[in-house]
Design an enzyme around this catalytic site. Structure first.
Site, PDB file in Angstrom:
ATOM      1  N   LYS A  48      10.365   3.345   3.590  1.00 31.83           N
ATOM      2  CA  LYS A  48      10.299   4.801   3.395  1.00 31.83           C
ATOM      3  C   LYS A  48      11.101   5.266   2.172  1.00 31.83           C
ATOM      4  CE  LYS A  48       9.095   7.431   6.533  1.00 31.83           C
ATOM      5  NZ  LYS A  48       9.098   7.659   7.962  1.00 31.83           N
ATOM      6  N   CYS A  55      15.113  46.675 -18.954  1.00 30.59           N
ATOM      7  CA  CYS A  55      15.909  45.946 -17.953  1.00 30.59           C
ATOM      8  C   CYS A  55      16.416  44.654 -18.607  1.00 30.59           C
ATOM      9  CB  CYS A  55      15.049  45.626 -16.730  1.00 30.59           C
ATOM     10  SG  CYS A  55      15.839  44.492 -15.571  1.00 30.59           S
ATOM     11  N   GLU A 107       0.834  -1.199   0.000  1.00 29.17           N
ATOM     12  CA  GLU A 107       0.000   0.000   0.000  1.00 29.17           C
ATOM     13  C   GLU A 107       0.869   1.248   0.000  1.00 29.17           C
ATOM     14  OE1 GLU A 107      -2.283  -0.292   3.609  1.00 29.17           O
ATOM     15  OE2 GLU A 107      -3.024  -2.286   3.108  1.00 29.17           O
ATOM     16  N   TYR A 110      -7.277   1.783   5.661  1.00 30.04           N
ATOM     17  CA  TYR A 110      -6.281   0.747   5.438  1.00 30.04           C
ATOM     18  C   TYR A 110      -6.322  -0.414   6.426  1.00 30.04           C
ATOM     19  CZ  TYR A 110      -3.760   3.883   8.622  1.00 30.04           C
ATOM     20  OH  TYR A 110      -3.406   4.687   9.663  1.00 30.04           O
ATOM     21  N   CYS A 152      10.589  45.607 -10.727  1.00 35.94           N
ATOM     22  CA  CYS A 152      11.426  46.614 -11.381  1.00 35.94           C
ATOM     23  C   CYS A 152      10.535  47.283 -12.421  1.00 35.94           C
ATOM     24  CB  CYS A 152      12.605  45.905 -12.040  1.00 35.94           C
ATOM     25  SG  CYS A 152      13.383  46.862 -13.338  1.00 35.94           S
ATOM     26  N   CYS A 173      19.306  46.440 -13.337  1.00 38.78           N
ATOM     27  CA  CYS A 173      19.425  47.667 -14.139  1.00 38.78           C
ATOM     28  C   CYS A 173      19.417  48.932 -13.289  1.00 38.78           C
ATOM     29  CB  CYS A 173      18.328  47.712 -15.199  1.00 38.78           C
ATOM     30  SG  CYS A 173      16.689  48.011 -14.506  1.00 38.78           S
ATOM     31  N   ASP A 181       0.742  10.429   3.681  1.00 41.02           N
ATOM     32  CA  ASP A 181       1.303  11.314   4.688  1.00 41.02           C
ATOM     33  C   ASP A 181       0.223  12.227   5.251  1.00 41.02           C
ATOM     34  OD1 ASP A 181       3.384  12.006   6.192  1.00 41.02           O
ATOM     35  OD2 ASP A 181       4.436  13.175   4.681  1.00 41.02           O
ATOM     36  N   LYS A 226       2.125   4.632   1.516  1.00 45.04           N
ATOM     37  CA  LYS A 226       2.085   5.167   2.873  1.00 45.04           C
ATOM     38  C   LYS A 226       1.739   6.642   2.758  1.00 45.04           C
ATOM     39  CE  LYS A 226       4.492   5.253   7.255  1.00 45.04           C
ATOM     40  NZ  LYS A 226       4.323   6.658   7.586  1.00 45.04           N
TER      41      LYS A 226
HETATM   42  S1  IVH Z   1      -1.042   0.512   8.908  1.00 42.62           S
HETATM   43  C1  IVH Z   1      -0.687  -1.673  12.723  1.00 42.62           C
HETATM   44  N1  IVH Z   1      -1.136   1.438   6.461  1.00 42.62           N
HETATM   45  O1  IVH Z   1       1.715   5.457   9.039  1.00 42.62           O
HETATM   46  C2  IVH Z   1      -0.507  -0.922  11.477  1.00 42.62           C
HETATM   47  N2  IVH Z   1      -0.452   2.919   8.182  1.00 42.62           N
HETATM   48  O2  IVH Z   1       4.084   4.995  10.659  1.00 42.62           O
HETATM   49  C3  IVH Z   1      -0.913   0.485  11.594  1.00 42.62           C
HETATM   50  N3  IVH Z   1       0.023   5.196   7.410  1.00 42.62           N
HETATM   51  O3  IVH Z   1       0.081   5.551  12.127  1.00 42.62           O
HETATM   52  C4  IVH Z   1      -0.800   1.328  10.420  1.00 42.62           C
HETATM   53  N4  IVH Z   1      -0.454   4.868   5.299  1.00 42.62           N
HETATM   54  O4  IVH Z   1      -0.806   7.016  10.207  1.00 42.62           O
HETATM   55  C5  IVH Z   1      -0.866   1.725   7.743  1.00 42.62           C
HETATM   56  N5  IVH Z   1      -1.322   2.137   4.254  1.00 42.62           N
HETATM   57  C6  IVH Z   1      -1.049   2.406   5.538  1.00 42.62           C
HETATM   58  C7  IVH Z   1      -0.629   3.684   5.938  1.00 42.62           C
HETATM   59  C8  IVH Z   1      -0.335   3.897   7.286  1.00 42.62           C
HETATM   60  C9  IVH Z   1      -0.064   5.745   6.199  1.00 42.62           C
HETATM   61  C10 IVH Z   1       0.453   5.905   8.632  1.00 42.62           C
HETATM   62  C11 IVH Z   1      -0.454   5.724   9.811  1.00 42.62           C
HETATM   63  C12 IVH Z   1       0.392   5.093  10.867  1.00 42.62           C
HETATM   64  C13 IVH Z   1       1.773   5.506  10.434  1.00 42.62           C
HETATM   65  C14 IVH Z   1       2.811   4.541  10.959  1.00 42.62           C
END
Ligand code: IVH
Length: 676
Positions: A317, A435, A116, A228, A429, A414, A120, A118
């Site tokens: 990451k 210029c 998935e 998620y 300017c 200039c 932000d 991640k």
């Molecule tokens: S699973 C037990 N899935 O990342 C597992 N977290 O660093 C709990 N986050 O607190 C999280 N995308 O805020 C999960 N696809 C994803 C995510 C995700 C973003 C965030 C979430 C979590 C943090 C952990």
């Protein structure tokens, strides 16, 4: 690895205090002082010290608990099942170690994972009782969160009631609430206009918006959710695989990210990571990595948890997009419209794998608000292909005696006067094309791809030509002689010939391109196209009174005034004449359409297309005679919806406008093109 000398208790305790302080800034105040990468480094140092010397671990170490304490203003919600965090992997080796641990424990050859993005933003828990949203909470410290039910209810993608059949009596859904990039930019633009504090990044904006005491404010913020996982469940059946659970959530009306895939083994993980890394800049929201989760719930249960995270999942990451460095100098750049832009010259720093040595400071107000000074240690961000920017100053690192920055009182190029129009933040300017800096920028713009498209005439070459006095305005380009070009630095006979050929080729253009190429203030491609489509001839555009211009679609008073002003200046009209005399030509009275298959049809594009950019789609539709506009109305013929379409998609459905998803659109487009 050789074990390091045992650190003193004080050293470890100071490290913990630092991490806790930054945790508090990040989780409680939503106002981090240092970039995530710096925080990760501190935490990893503590983790590795504790690993080498387990006797130094204390019960209250940041490695042993999740996040920080919630603020007191909201009601508290105790999570039925703790909301945990994820362990991080920063390279392939760490992903491979993660996979090996699981294979060994489960005694299996290959593991199936759900992969998935991640996102932000910030984690939330939504409680549905008999299908009705009754409670929403932030993660808080993992055990207790804040009651944000009223705020969650204002987020359009959080359903107030589930749909479909078969959901459990009690279902706790977990997901990430985030702010899409576009909404974030608009929010900050609004803040700039109202002289309010801007958010440093979409994550802070999402957190700040969801943790508003006034839910009316939250309602104005462009938030979205991607679910998620699930938490507590009562009275109902849940599938035994994570990926199937996500499918069920989708069926029940909950938003799940469309990029989620099931994959196998480390190979699958790495491919997914690379795929998402290449898509990252084009996604409409920010992601800071990807997450791999063991797909089988039975296997998840066998793996269990460590202190702050499950053993069956890991976040892989991306390299950091923010770093800290020092400002060595602040220079002023003069743009095409005379705008003076302060640019920070930085001690070079690698941000997400790219060396950054310059970052924009936008304008004087921005410098004042952030109180940026030469010599300061600052956070710089590079996101996608946008110009790196200075996000904030690390005040704790400011040394004594740094002077406040002042914008120059004269144009640095200039030496002409500068002015600040009322209500504007930008200093300009006043010398216009007298210029040299503005002249250079005007010529660069004229020759750029979307304007006259003069191949090979790059920025450096234009600058050199102006500096050496070979050209003074855009029309001079067409009287350049071969020897003049070939005598320039790093140029030869062949390259000079190529430039002359490109100049010759550029003479056959369209009215829209020509108008755009002139660089009239506020006249972008779309406005230039409108002028060409609606008025059809240069002569008409040049002489159109302001009131008439205002009648045209999407042309407001500011744009109209700039157009009239541009053509009221004799030297501009002289340049236009010179260009035409040099042979620049176009067909008048015609739009750019090459066919009229889609004549009279209006299209709106939304979401991300995977097979082409929106600009390309727009060009191809316009070539077929279609109009492409920005907002959906009853008159819209089609809405083309890519991945993650926005509110335009919802509106199209509401108004009963035909929506073409990418596959259908591609099929239709080639059929139309075959007919055209
Ligand atoms: S699973 C037990 N899935 O990342 C597992 N977290 O660093 C709990 N986050 O607190 C999280 N995308 O805020 C999960 N696809 C994803 C995510 C995700 C973003 C965030 C979430 C979590 C943090 C952990």
């Amino acid at each position: 690895m050789k074990a390091r000398k045992k650190p003193s208790k004080k050293y470890v305790s100071d490290l913990r205090t630092q991490i806790e302080y930054h945790n508090y800034r990040y989780y409680v105040l939503d106002d981090p002082e240092i970039p995530d990468a710096e925080y990760d480094r501190l935490l990893r140092e503590l983790q590795s010290l504790e690993k080498e010397h387990p006797e130094l671990i204390t019960a209250d170490s940041p490695t042993q608990r999740v996040g920080a304490k919630p603020l007191k203003e909201f009601g508290e919600i105790k999570h039925i099942i703790p909301m945990l965090s994820l362990d991080n992997a920063f390279d392939e080796q760490e992903v491979s170690d993660f996979d090996r641990r699981i294979r060994e424990k489960l005694n299996l050859e290959e593991i199936k994972y759900t992969a998935e993005p991640k996102l932000d933003g910030l984690a939330v828990s939504l409680l549905y009782e008999d299908g009705v949203l009754t409670r929403a909470a932030t993660r808080g410290d993992g055990m207790t969160g804040e009651d944000i039910t009223l705020n969650a209810r204002t987020v359009p993608s959080i359903p107030l009631r589930l749909i479909g059949k078969g959901f459990p009596n009690v279902l706790e859904v977990r997901g990430e609430v985030y702010m899409p990039k576009k909404g974030f930019d608009q929010l900050n633009e609004r803040a700039r206009k109202n002289q309010e504090k801007e958010f440093a990044n979409p994550r802070n904006a999402a957190a700040g918006s969801l943790r508003q005491l006034d839910s009316k404010v939250t309602a104005t913020r462009p938030l979205e959710i991607a679910c998620y996982s699930i938490g507590s469940v009562e009275g109902g059946e849940i599938p035994d695989c994570h990926s199937l659970i996500l499918n069920k959530l989708r069926d029940w009306g909950l938003r799940v990210n469309p990029e989620i895939k099931t994959i196998s083994g480390v190979g699958g993980c790495v491919n997914y990571y690379q795929d998402m890394a290449s898509k990252r800049d084009g996604l409409p929201y920010e992601i800071d990595g990807v997450v791999y989760k063991v797909d089988s719930i039975e296997q998840q249960n066998k793996m269990g948890f460590v202190a702050r995270a499950p053993r069956w999942a890991i976040a892989h990451k991306f390299p950091a997009q923010e770093e800290i460095t020092v400002i060595e100098e602040i220079d002023i750049q003069v743009g095409r419209t005379g705008a003076l832009t302060p640019v920070a010259r930085l001690k070079p720093v690698s941000v997400g794998g790219v060396t950054v040595s310059n970052a924009t400071l936008h304008n004087e107000d921005e410098i004042k608000r952030k109180d940026v000074r030469v010599g300061d240690t600052v956070v710089v961000r590079r996101a996608g292909d946008v110009i790196p920017e200075v996000v904030s100053v690390v005040l704790k690192k400011r040394t004594k005696g740094l002077r406040k920055f002042k914008m120059p009182a004269k144009c640095p190029v200039c030496k002409s006067e500068v002015e600040k129009e009322e209500g504007e933040t930008i200093i300009r300017c006043v010398a216009g094309l007298y210029c040299p800096a503005q002249r250079k920028e005007a010529i660069k713009h004229f020759s750029s791809r979307r304007a006259m498209d003069i191949e090979g005439l790059g920025d450096k070459l234009v600058e050199q030509m102006v500096d050496e006095g070979l050209i003074n305005d855009i029309a001079d380009l067409y009287s350049l002689k071969k020897e003049q070009i070939s005598n320039m630095e790093r140029m030869g006979e062949k390259s000079a010939e190529n430039i002359l050929q490109a100049l010759e080729k550029s003479k056959a253009t369209t009215l829209a391109r020509f108008i755009y190429a002139l660089g009239i203030r506020e006249v972008g491609q779309a406005t230039a196209q409108t002028l060409a489509d609606e008025l059809g001839a240069l002569d008409t555009i040049q002489n159109e009174p302001e009131e008439q211009l205002l009648e045209l679609p999407d042309i407001g008073p500011i744009v109209a005034a700039h157009i009239v002003h541009f053509f009221s200046e004799k030297h501009n009209c002289d340049v236009v004449k010179k260009l035409q005399q040099a042979g620049v030509h176009w067909e008048e009275g015609k739009t750019t359409a090459e066919s009229d298959v889609l004549k009279g049809k209006t299209f709106v594009l939304t979401g991300t297309l995977s097979s082409m950019t929106r600009d390309e789609a727009k060009d191809r539709l316009q070539a077929l005679g279609a109009k492409v506009t920005g907002s959906v109305s009853k008159k819209t013929s089609y809405v083309v919806a890519g991945a993650d379409p926005g509110s335009k998609f919802t509106k199209a459905n509401k108004l009963g406008v035909t929506v073409l998803e990418e596959n259908d659109f591609m099929k239709q487009l080639s059929e139309w093109e075959n007919r055209g």
